[in-house]
Design a protein around this motif. Sequence first.
Motif, PDB file in Angstrom:
ATOM      1  N   GLY A 233      36.014  99.442  41.144  1.00 57.98           N
ATOM      2  CA  GLY A 233      35.556  98.127  40.735  1.00 57.98           C
ATOM      3  C   GLY A 233      36.765  97.244  40.478  1.00 57.98           C
ATOM      4  O   GLY A 233      37.908  97.637  40.715  1.00 57.98           O
ATOM      5  N   ASP A 234      36.526  96.036  39.987  1.00 54.93           N
ATOM      6  CA  ASP A 234      37.599  95.086  39.707  1.00 54.93           C
ATOM      7  C   ASP A 234      37.615  94.711  38.234  1.00 54.93           C
ATOM      8  O   ASP A 234      36.567  94.706  37.570  1.00 54.93           O
ATOM      9  N   LEU A 235      38.800  94.381  37.744  1.00 53.83           N
ATOM     10  CA  LEU A 235      38.907  93.803  36.412  1.00 53.83           C
ATOM     11  C   LEU A 235      40.051  92.803  36.388  1.00 53.83           C
ATOM     12  O   LEU A 235      41.004  92.900  37.164  1.00 53.83           O
ATOM     13  N   VAL A 236      39.933  91.817  35.512  1.00 55.79           N
ATOM     14  CA  VAL A 236      40.991  90.838  35.276  1.00 55.79           C
ATOM     15  C   VAL A 236      41.684  91.219  33.976  1.00 55.79           C
ATOM     16  O   VAL A 236      41.022  91.523  32.980  1.00 55.79           O
TER      17      VAL A 236
ATOM     18  N   ASP B  46      51.825  98.822  37.705  1.00 55.71           N
ATOM     19  CA  ASP B  46      50.528  99.475  37.561  1.00 55.71           C
ATOM     20  C   ASP B  46      50.005  99.736  38.973  1.00 55.71           C
ATOM     21  O   ASP B  46      49.843  98.791  39.746  1.00 55.71           O
ATOM     22  N   PRO B  47      49.743 100.979  39.343  1.00 59.91           N
ATOM     23  CA  PRO B  47      49.308 101.277  40.711  1.00 59.91           C
ATOM     24  C   PRO B  47      47.929 100.741  41.058  1.00 59.91           C
ATOM     25  O   PRO B  47      47.531 100.793  42.230  1.00 59.91           O
ATOM     26  N   MET B  48      47.209 100.214  40.066  1.00 59.21           N
ATOM     27  CA  MET B  48      45.875  99.668  40.330  1.00 59.21           C
ATOM     28  C   MET B  48      45.914  98.164  40.611  1.00 59.21           C
ATOM     29  O   MET B  48      44.877  97.545  40.846  1.00 59.21           O
ATOM     30  N   LEU B  49      47.098  97.562  40.602  1.00 64.82           N
ATOM     31  CA  LEU B  49      47.229  96.137  40.918  1.00 64.82           C
ATOM     32  C   LEU B  49      46.788  95.866  42.356  1.00 64.82           C
ATOM     33  O   LEU B  49      47.005  96.681  43.251  1.00 64.82           O
ATOM     34  N   HIS B  50      46.208  94.695  42.557  1.00 63.74           N
ATOM     35  CA  HIS B  50      45.863  94.333  43.934  1.00 63.74           C
ATOM     36  C   HIS B  50      45.665  92.827  44.086  1.00 63.74           C
ATOM     37  O   HIS B  50      45.328  92.117  43.146  1.00 63.74           O
ATOM     38  N   HIS B  51      45.943  92.347  45.256  1.00 62.76           N
ATOM     39  CA  HIS B  51      45.646  91.023  45.775  1.00 62.76           C
ATOM     40  C   HIS B  51      46.282  89.833  45.059  1.00 62.76           C
ATOM     41  O   HIS B  51      47.089  89.141  45.641  1.00 62.76           O
ATOM     42  N   ASP B  52      45.892  89.540  43.805  1.00 61.22           N
ATOM     43  CA  ASP B  52      46.243  88.225  43.270  1.00 61.22           C
ATOM     44  C   ASP B  52      46.700  88.277  41.820  1.00 61.22           C
ATOM     45  O   ASP B  52      46.484  89.262  41.102  1.00 61.22           O
ATOM     46  N   PHE B  53      47.288  87.167  41.384  1.00 62.53           N
ATOM     47  CA  PHE B  53      47.866  87.052  40.044  1.00 62.53           C
ATOM     48  C   PHE B  53      48.111  85.574  39.772  1.00 62.53           C
ATOM     49  O   PHE B  53      48.199  84.761  40.694  1.00 62.53           O
ATOM     50  N   GLN B  54      48.227  85.213  38.496  1.00 67.14           N
ATOM     51  CA  GLN B  54      48.507  83.836  38.104  1.00 67.14           C
ATOM     52  C   GLN B  54      49.410  83.838  36.872  1.00 67.14           C
ATOM     53  O   GLN B  54      49.127  84.544  35.901  1.00 67.14           O
ATOM     54  N   ARG B  55      50.483  83.062  36.895  1.00 67.66           N
ATOM     55  CA  ARG B  55      51.310  82.858  35.714  1.00 67.66           C
ATOM     56  C   ARG B  55      50.723  81.685  34.922  1.00 67.66           C
ATOM     57  O   ARG B  55      50.529  80.595  35.461  1.00 67.66           O
TER      58      ARG B  55
ATOM     59  N   LEU C  79      48.014  86.532  34.427  1.00 65.56           N
ATOM     60  CA  LEU C  79      46.704  87.085  34.757  1.00 65.56           C
ATOM     61  C   LEU C  79      46.841  87.965  35.991  1.00 65.56           C
ATOM     62  O   LEU C  79      47.506  87.588  36.963  1.00 65.56           O
ATOM     63  N   LEU C  80      46.191  89.119  35.955  1.00 68.69           N
ATOM     64  CA  LEU C  80      46.292  90.084  37.038  1.00 68.69           C
ATOM     65  C   LEU C  80      44.912  90.528  37.492  1.00 68.69           C
ATOM     66  O   LEU C  80      43.964  90.575  36.702  1.00 68.69           O
ATOM     67  N   LEU C  81      44.817  90.867  38.758  1.00 65.57           N
ATOM     68  CA  LEU C  81      43.604  91.462  39.313  1.00 65.57           C
ATOM     69  C   LEU C  81      43.900  92.932  39.586  1.00 65.57           C
ATOM     70  O   LEU C  81      44.886  93.257  40.259  1.00 65.57           O
ATOM     71  N   LEU C  82      43.076  93.815  39.035  1.00 70.89           N
ATOM     72  CA  LEU C  82      43.304  95.252  39.171  1.00 70.89           C
ATOM     73  C   LEU C  82      42.026  95.973  39.583  1.00 70.89           C
ATOM     74  O   LEU C  82      40.912  95.497  39.331  1.00 70.89           O
ATOM     75  N   PHE C  83      42.205  97.137  40.205  1.00 71.45           N
ATOM     76  CA  PHE C  83      41.092  98.046  40.443  1.00 71.45           C
ATOM     77  C   PHE C  83      40.826  98.838  39.166  1.00 71.45           C
ATOM     78  O   PHE C  83      41.713  99.017  38.324  1.00 71.45           O
ATOM     79  N   GLU C  84      39.600  99.338  39.039  1.00 70.42           N
ATOM     80  CA  GLU C  84      39.288 100.314  38.002  1.00 70.42           C
ATOM     81  C   GLU C  84      38.311 101.325  38.586  1.00 70.42           C
ATOM     82  O   GLU C  84      37.517 101.004  39.474  1.00 70.42           O
ATOM     83  N   ASN C  85      38.396 102.560  38.109  1.00 71.17           N
ATOM     84  CA  ASN C  85      37.458 103.596  38.533  1.00 71.17           C
ATOM     85  C   ASN C  85      36.142 103.402  37.796  1.00 71.17           C
ATOM     86  O   ASN C  85      36.108 103.404  36.560  1.00 71.17           O
ATOM     87  N   LEU C  86      35.066 103.227  38.546  1.00 68.27           N
ATOM     88  CA  LEU C  86      33.759 103.002  37.934  1.00 68.27           C
ATOM     89  C   LEU C  86      33.108 104.327  37.549  1.00 68.27           C
ATOM     90  O   LEU C  86      33.153 105.295  38.319  1.00 68.27           O
ATOM     91  N   PRO C  87      32.488 104.394  36.377  1.00 72.72           N
ATOM     92  CA  PRO C  87      31.751 105.607  35.995  1.00 72.72           C
ATOM     93  C   PRO C  87      30.652 105.903  37.017  1.00 72.72           C
ATOM     94  O   PRO C  87      30.081 104.997  37.626  1.00 72.72           O
ATOM     95  N   HIS C  88      30.343 107.176  37.191  1.00 75.17           N
ATOM     96  CA  HIS C  88      29.344 107.565  38.187  1.00 75.17           C
ATOM     97  C   HIS C  88      27.974 106.957  37.896  1.00 75.17           C
ATOM     98  O   HIS C  88      27.209 106.670  38.825  1.00 75.17           O
ATOM     99  N   GLU C  89      27.669 106.758  36.617  1.00 75.71           N
ATOM    100  CA  GLU C  89      26.354 106.183  36.295  1.00 75.71           C
ATOM    101  C   GLU C  89      26.238 104.732  36.764  1.00 75.71           C
ATOM    102  O   GLU C  89      25.136 104.221  36.963  1.00 75.71           O
TER     103      GLU C  89
END
Length: 387
Positions: A153-156, A101-110, A117-127
């Motif tokens: 933004g970030d999501l787990v 997933d190209p939005m993966l970043h920084h950290d993870f946990q098995r 568990l993965l840490l990913l970026f997400e595109n935030l809505p303009h609002e």
Amino acid sequence: MGRSTHHPVGLIHNSEEAYKGYVLFSPLGSNYANLLDENGDVIHRWHCEEGIVYGKLLDNGNLLCRTKAPTDVPAVYRVGGSSSAIVELDPESNIVWRYDDPMLHHDFQRLENGNTLLLLFENLPHEISAQVQGGHNEQDKTFDIGTSEYMLGDLVREIDEDGKTIKEWPISSALSYEEDVICHLENRREWTHGNSLNITDKGDFLLSFRSTSTIGILGRDSGEFLWKFGSGRLGHQHHPTFLDNGNILVFDNGAHTKGLDHSRVIEINPNNDEIMWIYEETPPIDFYSFFISSADRLPNGNTFICEGASGRFFEVTSKGDVVWEYMNPFTSVDLIFDHPNSIVFRAHKYGIDNPIFKKLDLNPDKYQDINNLYNKDNATRNTIFLP
């Protein structure tokens, strides 16, 4: 142009007070991860053509790691911490599991159940991004980070062994526009820039957000923050971890703070937000990493620290005495820092009696040519370049 590279590297210091263990690290931008013995010799190495930016050892003896950043995804182009995939390598460096997933970043946990568990970026809505406070829109003069239509933004995300998404926790929905303000010296490309994902003893998520200089515990069930710490007391910190005594250890980078910038490692009591232990150097500026870095509490009570920007790993006692020290001699080229550097995202130390090591061939003679290059009596950083 720059300072001389003719400085001692490899093992600098080793004393009897050091925890008996092996050190795992990967130079930023490289295709390999090294395991060192207490003498600073490479005793095992993993290799991946897609890159190994950062890795952790699993109980089965495999290495779970993230690859280099994608180069063809504008949303995350040259954003720090980005990766294209998480891969699991066996001791012979064969890929036995992967998640792309190209939005993966920084950290993870098995997890114990085999999920990840993965840490990913997400595109935030303009609002949402329109209400985020702080930051600036000027282009960084040091390097081009590109542009994007959306603030990140970030999501787990939790996935099973087949890569199926089990659940997601969007961080933005738990944040406060009034409290979670981007540092005014940081670009508005991202809101929080999550850089760490750990798990509490209750299964909640311990997270770190560089852009807002905040750490916090996000409830797995509620999706809301159960505790937050920062508010002028941290400076673009990294790698908070839960200790056995219930406190939290964190590498406080000390960037963009009042007074003289310097780093420290602090232990926080989350019940009253008191700082229970601090490691700083004298003078304070002698210990400073503007970004990345990590700190782990070892079983003997010592603390193992990665001063990531300089590639320095060292171990200190509870009194602050340095009992083991190593300077990364390996240089590599990263997508963001497109010149040879010795930067290391994190480093970890594992006890020599860990059952993991019975599954690995730990043989310094296998890497004799590499080890001979950085004997501390004759090695300097300009002697080694290993992509």
